[in-house]
Design a protein around this motif. Structure first.
Motif, PDB file in Angstrom:
ATOM      1  N   GLY A  13       0.793  -1.213   0.000  1.00 64.80           N
ATOM      2  CA  GLY A  13       0.000   0.000   0.000  1.00 64.80           C
ATOM      3  C   GLY A  13       0.831   1.272   0.000  1.00 64.80           C
ATOM      4  N   THR A  14       0.291   2.289   0.641  1.00 64.57           N
ATOM      5  CA  THR A  14       0.982   3.569   0.725  1.00 64.57           C
ATOM      6  C   THR A  14       1.816   3.663   1.992  1.00 64.57           C
ATOM      7  OG1 THR A  14      -0.805   4.626  -0.502  1.00 64.57           O
ATOM      8  CG2 THR A  14       0.644   6.065   0.741  1.00 64.57           C
ATOM      9  N   HIS A 288      -7.797   0.466  12.874  1.00 66.75           N
ATOM     10  CA  HIS A 288      -7.690   1.073  11.551  1.00 66.75           C
ATOM     11  C   HIS A 288      -7.408   2.568  11.644  1.00 66.75           C
ATOM     12  CE1 HIS A 288      -8.057   1.709   7.325  1.00 66.75           C
ATOM     13  NE2 HIS A 288      -9.035   2.581   7.506  1.00 66.75           N
ATOM     14  N   ARG A 289      -8.024   3.261  12.601  1.00 68.40           N
ATOM     15  CA  ARG A 289      -7.747   4.694  12.756  1.00 68.40           C
ATOM     16  C   ARG A 289      -6.284   4.939  13.097  1.00 68.40           C
ATOM     17  NH1 ARG A 289     -12.958   4.941  15.056  1.00 68.40           N
ATOM     18  NH2 ARG A 289     -12.118   4.643  17.146  1.00 68.40           N
ATOM     19  N   ALA A 290      -5.716   4.092  13.937  1.00 69.49           N
ATOM     20  CA  ALA A 290      -4.303   4.233  14.292  1.00 69.49           C
ATOM     21  C   ALA A 290      -3.420   4.065  13.060  1.00 69.49           C
ATOM     22  CB  ALA A 290      -3.927   3.208  15.363  1.00 69.49           C
ATOM     23  N   VAL A 295      -0.809   7.911   7.611  1.00 74.54           N
ATOM     24  CA  VAL A 295      -0.808   8.214   6.183  1.00 74.54           C
ATOM     25  C   VAL A 295      -0.798   9.719   5.969  1.00 74.54           C
ATOM     26  CG1 VAL A 295      -2.031   7.938   4.008  1.00 74.54           C
ATOM     27  CG2 VAL A 295      -2.033   6.073   5.677  1.00 74.54           C
ATOM     28  N   HIS A 296       0.222  10.235   5.310  1.00 75.19           N
ATOM     29  CA  HIS A 296       0.264  11.649   4.938  1.00 75.19           C
ATOM     30  C   HIS A 296      -0.638  11.864   3.720  1.00 75.19           C
ATOM     31  CE1 HIS A 296       1.841  15.489   3.511  1.00 75.19           C
ATOM     32  NE2 HIS A 296       2.430  15.635   4.689  1.00 75.19           N
ATOM     33  N   PRO A 297      -1.393  12.976   3.655  1.00 72.76           N
ATOM     34  CA  PRO A 297      -2.278  13.200   2.509  1.00 72.76           C
ATOM     35  C   PRO A 297      -1.569  13.110   1.164  1.00 72.76           C
ATOM     36  CG  PRO A 297      -2.752  14.795   4.225  1.00 72.76           C
ATOM     37  CD  PRO A 297      -1.539  14.032   4.675  1.00 72.76           C
ATOM     38  N   LEU A 298      -0.343  13.636   1.076  1.00 74.03           N
ATOM     39  CA  LEU A 298       0.377  13.575  -0.197  1.00 74.03           C
ATOM     40  C   LEU A 298       0.782  12.153  -0.564  1.00 74.03           C
ATOM     41  CD1 LEU A 298       2.633  16.769  -0.152  1.00 74.03           C
ATOM     42  CD2 LEU A 298       0.534  16.345  -1.444  1.00 74.03           C
ATOM     43  N   ALA A 299       0.955  11.299   0.454  1.00 68.98           N
ATOM     44  CA  ALA A 299       1.234   9.895   0.163  1.00 68.98           C
ATOM     45  C   ALA A 299       0.018   9.248  -0.488  1.00 68.98           C
ATOM     46  CB  ALA A 299       1.615   9.158   1.442  1.00 68.98           C
ATOM     47  N   GLY A 351      -6.970  12.230  -0.531  1.00 69.41           N
ATOM     48  CA  GLY A 351      -5.624  11.701  -0.305  1.00 69.41           C
ATOM     49  C   GLY A 351      -5.508  11.032   1.053  1.00 69.41           C
ATOM     50  N   ARG A 352      -6.043  11.681   2.087  1.00 63.71           N
ATOM     51  CA  ARG A 352      -5.996  11.092   3.427  1.00 63.71           C
ATOM     52  C   ARG A 352      -6.741   9.759   3.460  1.00 63.71           C
ATOM     53  NH1 ARG A 352      -7.173  16.566   4.805  1.00 63.71           N
ATOM     54  NH2 ARG A 352      -5.397  17.610   5.786  1.00 63.71           N
ATOM     55  N   TRP A 353      -7.922   9.750   2.813  1.00 64.01           N
ATOM     56  CA  TRP A 353      -8.721   8.518   2.818  1.00 64.01           C
ATOM     57  C   TRP A 353      -8.095   7.434   1.957  1.00 64.01           C
ATOM     58  CZ3 TRP A 353     -11.368   6.848  -1.716  1.00 64.01           C
ATOM     59  CH2 TRP A 353     -12.119   5.677  -1.539  1.00 64.01           C
ATOM     60  N   TYR A 354      -7.652   7.815   0.754  1.00 60.60           N
ATOM     61  CA  TYR A 354      -7.193   6.804  -0.206  1.00 60.60           C
ATOM     62  C   TYR A 354      -5.919   6.120   0.262  1.00 60.60           C
ATOM     63  CZ  TYR A 354      -6.675   4.662  -4.813  1.00 60.60           C
ATOM     64  OH  TYR A 354      -6.590   3.758  -5.845  1.00 60.60           O
TER      65      TYR A 354
END
Length: 443
Positions: A13-14, A288-290, A295-299, A351-354
């Motif tokens: 993943g990211t 999952h929230r942790a 995850v950085h939005p740009l990632a 971005g944050r979600w994906y």
């Protein structure tokens, strides 16, 4: 229920590599040996490795974000990794992603036939047309060809490969030590395929494989991709944000398969399912929230730009996602658009979600997750699932330890293998010689 495992030959993943339980050893053989043995012990039908032939440059026309965030790179050669996994397993199906855009049919046919022989009939081919300009630029093209051209080439490549696999009859080899006759030349034929994109003379220099053809997998979600899958695929891999969209896709694809003169019972549809399991629904959501907080939005945007082959920095990141036209992976784009419109997300929010998105809404206790899986089967949305891990090997370890026993208790998943080949695991027939004609000629 059919279970396949989706794992990268590289970091997951990211931000899966950032998970506290993630093993950083994705460049070592033992990393993949461990996962293979784990999946076989849980009676998975298939291990599936995606691939791409570039370091992505989709965000800001630079490879820096992909390297910085680990989105889409690195990627090891899938057939080599699957060979490592084959060495410690006896039953697990093993599927490699190989592009019709940048491989010739003879090379594809030979590699997959060889792999099927040495694994005893466990080879699978995820057929892709490639989806990034960066891939095209690694092979002498300035941009990716239009989707219709990519699928036209794919049609020729797969047709030619199938004819190469059929160039040897099953009874060709004799190896008669008394007479000195190795094989029956009358049972081998030339191919002489001439198309607009590829040509090959044949015959193949590898005898017909145990499965006849490898297990053919396809994940196209565009109209061209769906039509191609309906003609060729044994397993269709898809991605859906809701049960409703999954059910509609399932019904459409089964009908498309029927329209092409094929038996819909001989095609399996596996939606992606990212399972996060906890002691309770609340515990799983907290887990999952942790993970998502890492995850950085740009990632996430780097990963999305890689999938859709569109530079999202051209747009206002605090505005809505615009209509993008032709994209790289249509299924991912459709999923993102459905979710973003429903939740009213900006591109930055996407971005944050994906970057930490899960598919199939399967975050919860063991009973909740299995209830959801059972619901998707009963409502005609799936023949099984492509289980995606947030991180390795921990996510698969938890799935095998907690979810698989409950599936088995409910009679939804097998406790032992009944066949030896990948096709047998999915309940699919072995194609007869020249079965390709029933698929390629019904366009």
């Amino acid at each position: 229920m059919h279970l396949a495992a989706f794992l990268n030959a590289g970091p997951m993943g990211t931000s899966g590599w950032r998970h506290p339980d993630a093993d950083p050893g994705f460049l070592t053989a033992n990393y993949y040996r461990h996962v293979a043995k784990l999946l076989e012990a849980a009676c998975f039908d298939l291990a599936f490795i995606p691939d791409a032939l570039s370091v992505p440059r989709s965000l800001g026309n630079s490879f820096a974000p992909a390297v910085q965030w680990g989105s889409g790179t690195p990627r090891l050669d899938p057939l080599v990794i699957l060979g490592v996994m084959a060495g410690v397993t006896e039953h697990l199906g093993l599927a490699a992603t190989l592009s019709t855009g940048y491989h010739e049919p003879f090379h594809l046919a030979r590699a997959l036939a060889t792999f099927d022989h040495v694994t005893g009939g466990r080879a699978g081919w995820n057929i892709v047309t490639s989806f990034q300009d960066a891939e095209a630029q690694n092979f002498g093209q300035p941009t990716l060809p239009p989707r219709e051209a990519r699928y036209a080439r794919a049609e020729e490549v797969v047709s030619a490969a199938a004819q190469l696999w059929d160039s040897w009859d099953d009874e060709t080899l004799q190896q008669n030590k008394q007479t000195g006759e190795f094989g029956l030349a009358s049972k081998v034929r030339s191919v002489d395929f001439r198309g607009d994109f590829v040509t090959t003379q044949g015959p193949l220099n590898v005898p017909r494989m145990p499965q006849g053809y490898p297990l053919l997998i396809q994940a196209g979600a565009s109209p061209s991709g769906r039509d191609f899958a309906a003609r060729w695929a044994d397993v269709i891999f898809c991605s859906h944000e809701s049960l409703a969209s999954a059910t509609a896709f399932y019904q459409e694809m089964k009908q498309r398969v029927t329209d092409h003169g094929r038996d819909p019972q001989q095609v399996r549809i596996l939606p992606a399912a990212t399972v996060v399991v906890g002691d309770s629904d609340t515990d799983a959501q907290q887990k999952h929230r942790a993970f998502a907080e890492r995850v950085h939005p740009l990632a996430g945007l780097s990963r999305l730009a890689y999938h859709v082959n569109v530079d999202l920095t051209r747009y206002d990141l605090d505005g809505p996602l615009p209509e993008l036209g032709e994209v790289g992976v249509q299924g991912h784009y459709d999923e993102v658009r459905e979710f973003a419109q429903r939740e009213k997300l900006s591109i930055r929010d996407i971005g944050r979600w994906y970057g930490a998105r899960t598919e199939g809404n399967m975050i919860g206790s063991v009973s909740s997750v299995v209830d959801t899986m059972e619901q998707w089967l009963e409502q005609g949305a799936a023949d099984g699932f492509m289980i995606q891990a947030t991180h390795l090997p921990g996510a698969f370890e938890e799935f095998a330890r907690y979810v698989v026993p409950e599936l088995q208790r409910r009679g939804l998943h097998k406790s032992h293998y009944q066949g030896t080949t990948a096709r047998e695991h999915f309940g699919l027939e072995r194609p007869s010689r020249d079965a390709w004609q029933q698929r390629a000629l019904r366009r």
